[in-house]
Design a protein around this motif. Structure first.
Motif, PDB file in Angstrom:
ATOM      1  N   GLU A   1       0.898  -1.234  -0.016  1.00 50.48           N
ATOM      2  CA  GLU A   1       0.091  -0.108   0.091  1.00 50.48           C
ATOM      3  C   GLU A   1       0.728   1.164   0.058  1.00 50.48           C
ATOM      4  OE1 GLU A   1      -0.508  -1.577   4.215  1.00 50.48           O
ATOM      5  OE2 GLU A   1       0.214  -2.262   2.433  1.00 50.48           O
TER       6      GLU A   1
ATOM      7  N   CYS B   1       2.462   3.457  -5.205  1.00 48.37           N
ATOM      8  CA  CYS B   1       1.470   4.228  -6.052  1.00 48.37           C
ATOM      9  C   CYS B   1       0.478   3.274  -6.625  1.00 48.37           C
ATOM     10  CB  CYS B   1       1.924   5.155  -6.922  1.00 48.37           C
ATOM     11  SG  CYS B   1       2.560   6.615  -6.002  1.00 48.37           S
TER      12      CYS B   1
ATOM     13  N   GLY C   1       0.169   0.095  -5.745  1.00 43.18           N
ATOM     14  CA  GLY C   1      -0.505  -0.988  -4.831  1.00 43.18           C
ATOM     15  C   GLY C   1       0.358  -2.117  -4.986  1.00 43.18           C
TER      16      GLY C   1
ATOM     17  N   CYS D   1       5.005   7.003  -2.055  1.00 40.79           N
ATOM     18  CA  CYS D   1       4.079   7.642  -2.775  1.00 40.79           C
ATOM     19  C   CYS D   1       3.423   8.869  -2.302  1.00 40.79           C
ATOM     20  CB  CYS D   1       2.678   6.767  -3.282  1.00 40.79           C
ATOM     21  SG  CYS D   1       1.551   7.061  -4.391  1.00 40.79           S
TER      22      CYS D   1
ATOM     23  N   LYS E   1      -0.556   9.765  -1.757  1.00 42.08           N
ATOM     24  CA  LYS E   1      -1.272   8.739  -0.838  1.00 42.08           C
ATOM     25  C   LYS E   1      -1.268   9.135   0.595  1.00 42.08           C
ATOM     26  CE  LYS E   1      -1.544   4.102  -2.935  1.00 42.08           C
ATOM     27  NZ  LYS E   1      -1.549   2.788  -2.716  1.00 42.08           N
TER      28      LYS E   1
ATOM     29  N   THR F   1       0.852   7.184   3.097  1.00 41.14           N
ATOM     30  CA  THR F   1       2.386   7.553   3.346  1.00 41.14           C
ATOM     31  C   THR F   1       2.555   8.365   4.567  1.00 41.14           C
ATOM     32  OG1 THR F   1       2.549   7.333   0.966  1.00 41.14           O
ATOM     33  CG2 THR F   1       4.151   8.664   2.277  1.00 41.14           C
TER      34      THR F   1
END
Length: 548
Positions: free
Chosen positions: A300, A303, A305, A322, A325, A328
């Motif tokens: 996760e 970016c 996945g 990422c 997200k 993060t």
């Protein structure tokens, strides 16, 4: 001192050939490397019975030779202020250093009972000595070490230790005599930050191995241990809220070895041990790049996945958290919170270098969100100098690792941040990176910053190194030791020594004492001490080593 490593030195050489095309050979075939009792090439010449006062590393600020020496004997006692826990601990530390080689009992007693011995004296009113300064007075009637703070007594103990014959470092009884030259040393450091970095991410080093390095640093008055705890090749510190960082992300290292990590209790033990040597630990979690171990552990965080495979090579710049997200920042918050709780020191290093897979806009966004998290958990930010591409947080330190040939525009960006109040720690790679090859024939290390012989690593002035940066913006210096090609303690030894003592001297000694011609003589006189301590070292042809 051979360790448990399964990856031989040749791996490092092969990696270098693959990436830089530089010729290499086996370390045991290079006569410039001094073994510790393995080949006889490093036999030390006889030392003088009394080492001239102040002929040590780092060189003291003020030395006044006077009178006859002090002689340590079986009757010597170490006197401390019995009401001070720190003084008693320092007395025990000094006795523990001196007992094995001298064979003397050296009881630690109240100062009044140490007439004619060695006295460790705290003098809170002696403000001129600052936080780490000390005064050593030696004569036939005894030795007195005075400091305003316990850290100063500890630094003074290292001076006392170096004034004794090198055989005092051995673990078996030696013949002596044990004399300390007469006179007075008054000494304070040039810079408050005198650091060394150990990369435990590329190759993992155990708690005991880190402690050994801490003890080596202590001898040369280093006061900061920067631990590089995460990188593409491994995650080395337990984070309870993200356990796969270590169980999976810490399971390998460069070359495919078994890797490893520190439990929280093991990390606390490193911090405790460093504190007993008056060193502050700065943990580094390198962000947003150099993060493949984390990305491989948790899909996760990517970016797309999809978790990438674990990485055991030595390329840089290909990984990135990422930035868009929200998870993060949950991740970073958890990591900083848990590591800050384990670390009593002032700083937490968030990396920030070689984020080539992160756009500049994303990099700025990321650092603007992450720097406040460091403050949230009571720490100040340290970052590599790329952090100046954003706005460094108030109180932040920027660690400059550029080269003499770094473009002027990049240097000016760092200097501008310094003029705006950001503190600088100088670690120019072509001067202070201890993993750089000494010459093209050095079997270990890398050469992307060039070859860094002993004189080059010593012969520069931190106050004037970075054009446009105010001299008072320089907080100090640090000697990083990266481990892409270094897998054993012997490997660390031969790359750190003899360059590390020179960086330590740049951080401690006054600029007015800086002189290669006199330094190289004092450095050469450290060789018997290296050997007594079991330190492999590079016998640079630039240094007039004993017996050559």
């Amino acid at each position: 001192m051979r360790q448990r490593r399964t990856i031989p030195r040749l791996i490092g050489s092969l990696l270098l050939v693959a990436t830089a095309g530089v010729g290499c050979g086996e370390a045991t075939a290079d006569s410039r490397y001094a073994g510790t009792g393995t080949d006889g090439k490093a036999a030390a010449a006889a030392e003088p019975e009394v080492r001239p006062l102040g002929r040590i590393v780092p060189v003291p600020a003020s030395v006044t030779p006077e009178g006859e020496p002090y002689t340590l004997t079986r009757a010597t006692r170490i006197g401390v202020d019995s009401a001070s826990r720190e003084s008693k601990a320092l007395g025990r530390y000094l006795a523990g250093l001196l007992r094995p080689a001298t064979g003397f009992p050296l009881p630690v007693v109240d100062e009044a009972g140490a007439r004619g011995g060695i006295r460790l004296r705290l003098s809170p009113g002696d403000t001129a000595l600052g936080d780490e300064g000390y005064r050593l007075r030696s004569g036939p009637g005894g030795v007195t070490l005075t400091a305003r703070e316990p850290a100063g007594l500890f630094r003074g103990v290292q001076t006392l230790r170096q004034q004794l014959p090198s055989a005092v470092e051995r673990n078996s009884v030696q013949a002596g005599p044990w004399k300390i030259a007469g006179g007075t040393i008054t000494d304070t450091p040039r810079y408050a930050y005198r650091g060394a970095m150990l990369d435990v991410a590329r190759h993992f080093f155990t708690v005991d191995e880190v402690k050994r390095y801490i003890d080596q640093l202590a001898l040369y008055k280093i006061n900061t241990l920067h631990l590089h705890l995460s990188d593409d090749q491994g995650w080395r510190i337990a984070v309870d809220s993200w356990p796969r960082l270590t169980t999976y992300g810490g399971s390998t290292e460069v070359g495919g070895g078994p890797g490893g990590f520190y439990t929280k209790e093991e990390y606390r033990e490193i911090v405790r041990y460093a504190a007993s040597r008056y060193q502050e630990v700065i943990p580094e979690i390198d962000l947003p790049g150099h993060t493949n171990a984390a990305l491989a552990s948790y899909a996760e965080l990517n970016c797309d996945g999809v978790a990438p495979p674990l990485y055991t090579g030595i390329k840089v710049g290909f990984s990135s958290l990422c930035v868009p997200k929200p998870v993060t920042y949950d991740f970073v918050d958890d990591v900083i919170r848990e590591i800050a709780a384990l670390t009593p020191g002032r700083y937490l290093h968030i990396g920030g270098d070689e984020a080539h897979s992160t756009s500049h806009a994303d990099y700025v966004t990321f650092m603007d969100k992450v720097q406040p998290l460091v403050a949230k958990y009571g720490k100040k930010v340290v970052g590599w100098h790329q952090l100046t591409g954003t706005k460094p947080a108030e109180g932040a330190l920027v660690q400059y690792w550029g080269l003499d040939r770094t473009p002027a525009a990049e240097k000016e960006r760092v200097a501008a941040a310094a003029r705006n109040g950001t503190g600088l720690v100088l670690s120019p790679a072509d001067r202070s990176y201890l993993d750089m090859k000494y010459t093209k024939d050095t079997p270990l290390g890398l050469a992307w910053a060039g070859y860094v012989e002993v004189r080059r690593s010593y012969d520069w002035d931190p106050a004037t190194y970075l054009p446009g940066a105010p001299a008072d913006s320089v907080r100090g210096v640090e000697a990083p030791l990266w481990t892409e090609t270094l897998a054993t303690m012997d490997d660390l030894d031969v790359m750190a020594f003899p360059r590390l003592p020179g960086i330590a001297e740049l951080g401690w000694s006054p600029a007015s004492t800086h002189d290669w011609e006199t330094y190289k003589v004092r450095l050469a006189e450290q060789a018997p001490r290296f050997e007594a301590m079991g330190i492999d070292y590079y016998r640079s042809p630039q240094v007039p080593w004993p017996g050559e």
